[in-house]
Motif scaffolding. Structure first.
Motif, PDB file in Angstrom:
ATOM      1  N   PRO A  77       0.854  -1.190   0.051  1.00 17.56           N
ATOM      2  CA  PRO A  77      -0.026   0.018  -0.020  1.00 17.56           C
ATOM      3  C   PRO A  77       0.883   1.396   0.170  1.00 17.56           C
ATOM      4  O   PRO A  77       1.909   1.098   0.708  1.00 17.56           O
ATOM      5  CB  PRO A  77      -0.832   0.028   1.447  1.00 17.56           C
ATOM      6  CG  PRO A  77      -0.573  -1.411   1.917  1.00 17.56           C
ATOM      7  CD  PRO A  77       0.621  -1.851   1.240  1.00 17.56           C
ATOM      8  N   VAL A  78       0.588   2.261  -0.903  1.00 15.22           N
ATOM      9  CA  VAL A  78       1.167   3.360  -0.900  1.00 15.22           C
ATOM     10  C   VAL A  78       0.320   4.655  -0.951  1.00 15.22           C
ATOM     11  O   VAL A  78      -1.040   4.565  -1.211  1.00 15.22           O
ATOM     12  CB  VAL A  78       2.149   3.581  -2.146  1.00 15.22           C
ATOM     13  CG1 VAL A  78       3.186   2.519  -2.275  1.00 15.22           C
ATOM     14  CG2 VAL A  78       1.278   3.362  -3.309  1.00 15.22           C
ATOM     15  N   THR A  79       0.969   5.834  -0.429  1.00 14.46           N
ATOM     16  CA  THR A  79       0.071   6.931  -0.495  1.00 14.46           C
ATOM     17  C   THR A  79       0.839   8.081  -1.427  1.00 14.46           C
ATOM     18  O   THR A  79       2.028   7.987  -1.476  1.00 14.46           O
ATOM     19  CB  THR A  79       0.132   7.853   0.899  1.00 14.46           C
ATOM     20  OG1 THR A  79       1.357   7.772   1.571  1.00 14.46           O
ATOM     21  CG2 THR A  79      -0.922   7.179   1.822  1.00 14.46           C
ATOM     22  N   VAL A  80       0.045   8.716  -2.246  1.00 10.07           N
ATOM     23  CA  VAL A  80       0.415   9.399  -3.493  1.00 10.07           C
ATOM     24  C   VAL A  80       0.186  10.859  -3.053  1.00 10.07           C
ATOM     25  O   VAL A  80      -1.177  10.924  -3.378  1.00 10.07           O
ATOM     26  CB  VAL A  80       0.242   8.741  -4.604  1.00 10.07           C
ATOM     27  CG1 VAL A  80       1.018   9.735  -5.921  1.00 10.07           C
ATOM     28  CG2 VAL A  80       0.821   7.418  -4.766  1.00 10.07           C
ATOM     29  N   HIS A  81       0.702  11.583  -2.617  1.00 12.24           N
ATOM     30  CA  HIS A  81       0.339  12.932  -2.235  1.00 12.24           C
ATOM     31  C   HIS A  81       0.758  13.894  -3.232  1.00 12.24           C
ATOM     32  O   HIS A  81       0.135  15.129  -3.268  1.00 12.24           O
ATOM     33  CB  HIS A  81       0.573  13.560  -0.734  1.00 12.24           C
ATOM     34  CG  HIS A  81       0.159  12.620   0.340  1.00 12.24           C
ATOM     35  ND1 HIS A  81      -1.106  12.593   0.387  1.00 12.24           N
ATOM     36  CD2 HIS A  81       0.850  11.910   1.129  1.00 12.24           C
ATOM     37  CE1 HIS A  81      -1.329  11.646   1.533  1.00 12.24           C
ATOM     38  NE2 HIS A  81      -0.264  11.574   2.114  1.00 12.24           N
ATOM     39  N   SER A  82       1.665  13.683  -3.901  1.00  8.20           N
ATOM     40  CA  SER A  82       2.185  14.857  -5.200  1.00  8.20           C
ATOM     41  C   SER A  82       2.822  14.018  -6.108  1.00  8.20           C
ATOM     42  O   SER A  82       2.962  12.871  -6.042  1.00  8.20           O
ATOM     43  CB  SER A  82       3.076  15.685  -4.209  1.00  8.20           C
ATOM     44  OG  SER A  82       4.237  14.759  -4.213  1.00  8.20           O
ATOM     45  N   PRO A  83       2.831  14.994  -7.330  1.00  2.00           N
ATOM     46  CA  PRO A  83       3.539  14.348  -8.324  1.00  2.00           C
ATOM     47  C   PRO A  83       4.847  13.857  -8.245  1.00  2.00           C
ATOM     48  O   PRO A  83       5.211  12.663  -8.680  1.00  2.00           O
ATOM     49  CB  PRO A  83       3.748  15.359  -9.349  1.00  2.00           C
ATOM     50  CG  PRO A  83       2.593  16.577  -9.074  1.00  2.00           C
ATOM     51  CD  PRO A  83       2.570  16.166  -7.614  1.00  2.00           C
ATOM     52  N   ALA A  84       5.523  14.459  -7.344  1.00  2.00           N
ATOM     53  CA  ALA A  84       6.819  13.889  -6.769  1.00  2.00           C
ATOM     54  C   ALA A  84       6.903  12.483  -6.216  1.00  2.00           C
ATOM     55  O   ALA A  84       7.617  11.809  -6.533  1.00  2.00           O
ATOM     56  CB  ALA A  84       7.517  14.974  -5.823  1.00  2.00           C
TER      57      ALA A  84
END
Lengths: 505, 259
Positions: free
Chosen positions: B68-75
């Motif tokens: 599981p990952v969290t993607v908050h920004s394009p970076a």
């Protein structure tokens, strides 16, 4: 091949000259992990990229340059040709022979320098597609504070009155906080310096006063940058409002009808002093030698690594031109140009000042990450944002740079006049500076332009004014002609854009 | 069948009162082209932007390589190896190909960029994608054709150590020959072991390059099927009605209740 991509016009926006590919070998760097595409194709088929590895001669490069001009990539060429034409025109028209005299040419450099420096800072703002209408009066405010510090012997509290003094300190500290919020650390430092110089009350010192002027420029730039980039107000409105505001502040500081004299040998020398003969030649050696070294070094490494490079002949030609022109100019300026008995000789101080700012500005825009991001924000703000660039910080920074340059320009033009009046930086100071940047080839639409454009454009405007003045033309004619020159320059920008939009692909 | 590299589980997304994605499941496998199709407003672009970190998700999980990952920004997305080629390409016209490919991730010190390294890497990437249509990597993007721009945008995405590439309508604005080039490129990316997501309206393109087809209908994932198991007509029905025979939404009544 796709569509009509049969055109063989390799164009390079960063180097401003046709490029040729010389080496067919590409060294394989192992510093970075290979990209996904490379991993899957380890034998990387470089031969496929054949067209990119053909060497060109100087002749071909010049022909490509011609193709580029026809397709609308004009750069500074119209301004340079215009400058040449103006020189010839005024030399012929001025029967008294004053225009081409050495005294007048040196004077011309000194007259145009302040405005040119303001224009150089404006290039950064124009590159992001914004405008800084307040740069003129911001420069006036910086000059007013510098002069006030000098006249009052460092007692700013007494000179300003308690209320104004406290307001100034509060605004400077606020600017420091805003700069910290925007993470522009050098602006934080200079904003704090501005507040310190005000509060501590150092005795009169020309260097500290010039530092104060530049710091005040930074403070103003932080305020503008914050309102435009973070709050999101249109730069036109913000800077129009600040243009009027700063004019009021200057009036408050100097008083209606008053002037503050700049009686200090150091400040006076900034625009009126000259280097010694030895210093002039040292400047030539450092300037031309540095230029040659940088160009030759870049050429050597690019050829060795098989990168896109200019033909060596063309590079040598450029270096030769700079060395010869520099030597001739230095030789002429080290002659006595005084009509009277007191000798006046040497390269004016404004020349090294403008050169240093030009080199630093060009370096920042061409070789640093910040500069690359400024161009990206001006070219496509959304693309820059998606690429992870802090667009707010970049947009705020350019206003800080612009105001700081404006303050340096203010030091120079105030030094030339020898005093600061409530009109300092008002009137059309700013519009002339914007004009200088545009005439030199900087686009008002953002994304295109160089610091050198401002220098060339500034020279054109100074020449027009100076030449028409010597021809005893009234101010009316000078204004009309200057306006028309600007109109032509803006027209060339629009037309060349349309050309490159249609001819490019 | 290869392992899923990117998985979305029950992902939801609302813009104010409008629910754009309803519990969407979506799987991307390495070495395969997964086509994401759906009518206008079905939520395709929103799904891509959620994966890319432009929009935060309201509910559900994103799993990358099983974690599981969290993607908050394009970076964040870029750090995982997820790259997006947007419909409008996101290229700066005034910069050249190398500068565009490295935009935001320039190599070298911030006070002295390593132009040689970037230029060489850009050229190697273009060469490894067998791109032959660009005459010089130092050409400004403004002077490139639509297909060449698309090529640069795709090359920019695979320049990094990327594992998943999402392409939003890469052929929408292209002519026949240029579409051909881009589709070849898409196929080549999958052959190189990347997970490729292709968003397209063009059924011919989808059937030509995709291994699997995922269909969104009014914010719901109605079918994720191998291309060889469905026909052109079935996919069109899935897009327009949300179901086709046994595929898609269970009952017609269910499809009508969208809020």
């Amino acid at each position: 091949m796709t569509g009509n991509s049969g055109d063989d016009t390799p164009v390079d926006v960063t180097k401003g000259a046709p490029q040729a590919e010389t080496g067919a070998t590409v060294a394989t760097s192992t510093e970075h992990p290979p990209g996904a595409a490379e991993r899957a194709a380890p034998g990387s088929r470089q031969g496929d990229f054949g067209i990119d590895t053909t060497a060109r001669t100087t002749g071909q490069a010049l022909r490509d340059y011609g193709t580029r001009l026809r397709s609308g990539e004009l750069g500074s060429l119209p301004a340079l040709l215009g400058l040449l034409a103006l020189f010839i025109l005024f030399t012929v028209l001025d029967k008294g022979g004053v225009f081409p005299s050495l005294l007048n040419l040196a004077n011309l450099l000194q007259q145009g320098a302040g405005r040119t420096i303001i224009a150089m800072g404006l290039v950064f703002v124009l590159l992001t597609g914004e405008i800084d209408l307040a740069a003129g009066t911001a420069s006036g405010l910086a000059a007013a504070l510098m002069a006030l510090h000098l006249v009052s012997g460092g007692n700013m509290l007494g000179a300003m009155g308690t209320t104004v003094f406290i307001l100034f300190v509060v605004v400077m500290l606020l600017a420091a906080a805003l700069a910290a919020f925007l993470r522009i650390w050098w602006a934080v430092a200079l904003s704090v310096v501005a507040a310190l110089l005000l509060v501590v009350g150092f005795p009169q010192n020309a260097w500290l006063e010039m530092l104060l002027a530049i710091s005040v420029g930074v403070v103003i730039g932080v305020l503008t940058g914050f309102l435009v980039a973070k709050v999101g107000m249109p730069s036109f409105v913000v800077t129009l409002a600040l243009f009027i505001t700063w004019q009021g502040v200057i009036l408050q500081l100097i008083g209606d009808g008053g002037t503050l004299g700049l009686r200090d040998p150091v400040i006076n020398a900034v625009a009126n002093g000259n280097l010694s003969t030895l210093g002039s030649w040292l400047l030539f050696v450092v300037g031309a030698g540095g230029y040659a070294l940088v160009l030759l070094n870049r050429q050597r490494t690019r050829l060795a690594k098989g990168l896109v490079a200019q033909p060596t002949g063309l590079v040598l030609l450029k270096i030769g031109a700079v060395v010869v022109l520099g030597a001739v100019a230095t030789y002429l300026l080290t002659q006595d140009r005084s009509p009277g008995l007191i000798e006046i000789s040497g390269v004016p101080y404004v020349v090294p000042i403008v050169l240093v700012l030009l080199v630093v500005g060009t370096y920042v825009l061409d070789r640093t990450r910040f500069g690359r991001h400024v161009y990206a924000v001006g070219g496509n703000r959304e693309a820059a944002r998606r690429a992870g660039i802090d667009v707010v910080r970049i947009r705020a920074s350019v206003f800080v740079i612009s105001s700081a340059f404006a303050a340096i320009g203010a030091i120079v033009y105030s030094s030339k006049v020898g005093s600061v009046s409530p009109a300092a930086g008002g009137g059309n100071t700013l519009l002339f500076a914007v004009g200088a940047a545009v005439i030199g080839g900087t686009s008002l639409f953002g994304g295109r332009g160089r610091v050198s454009n401002a220098v060339i454009g500034g020279a054109v405007l100074a020449t027009v004014e100076n030449g028409l003045g010597l021809l005893k033309q009234p101010a009316a004619v000078v204004f009309v002609i200057t306006g028309l020159v600007l109109l032509v320059a803006a027209g060339v920008d629009v037309l060349s854009r349309r050309r490159s939009a249609t001819a490019g692909r | 069948m290869s392992e899923p590299i990117l998985q979305l589980r029950a992902v939801s997304k609302s813009f104010g009162a409008v629910r754009v994605l309803h519990d969407v499941d979506f799987t991307v496998r390495a070495g395969e082209v997964t086509a994401l199709v759906g009518d206008n407003g079905a939520g395709k672009s929103t799904l891509v932007k959620c994966v890319a970190g432009i929009h935060p998700i309201d509910g559900g999980d994103i799993l990358f390589e099983g974690n599981p990952v969290t993607v908050h920004s394009p970076a964040d997305a870029a750090a995982l190896g997820i790259e997006v080629v947007y419909q409008d390409l996101a290229l700066a016209d005034n910069l050249d190909i190398v500068q565009n490919m490295f935009l935001g991730r320039e190599r070298g010190r911030s006070w002295l960029l390593d132009e040689s390294d970037m230029e060489q890497a850009a050229r190697r990437t273009l060469a490894s994608l067998s791109v032959r249509t660009v005459t010089s990597v130092r050409m400004p993007v403004a002077s490139l054709s639509g297909g060449q721009r698309q090529t640069v945008a795709i090359a920019k995405a695979v320049l990094w150590d990327s594992k998943v590439v999402l392409l939003d309508e890469p052929t929408a604005a292209l002519g026949v020959a240029q579409t051909r080039q881009v589709l070849d490129l898409v196929r080549r990316l999958a052959e190189q072991g990347l997970g490729v997501v292709l968003i397209s309206h063009n059924m011919a393109d989808v059937f030509e390059v995709a291994d699997r087809i995922a269909t969104l209908y009014l914010g719901r994932m109605v079918a994720e099927v191998p291309t060889k198991d469905v026909t052109h007509g079935q996919v069109v029905e899935l897009i327009t009605a949300g179901r086709s025979g046994d595929l898609g939404l269970a009952r017609p009544e269910a499809a009508g209740v969208t809020q």
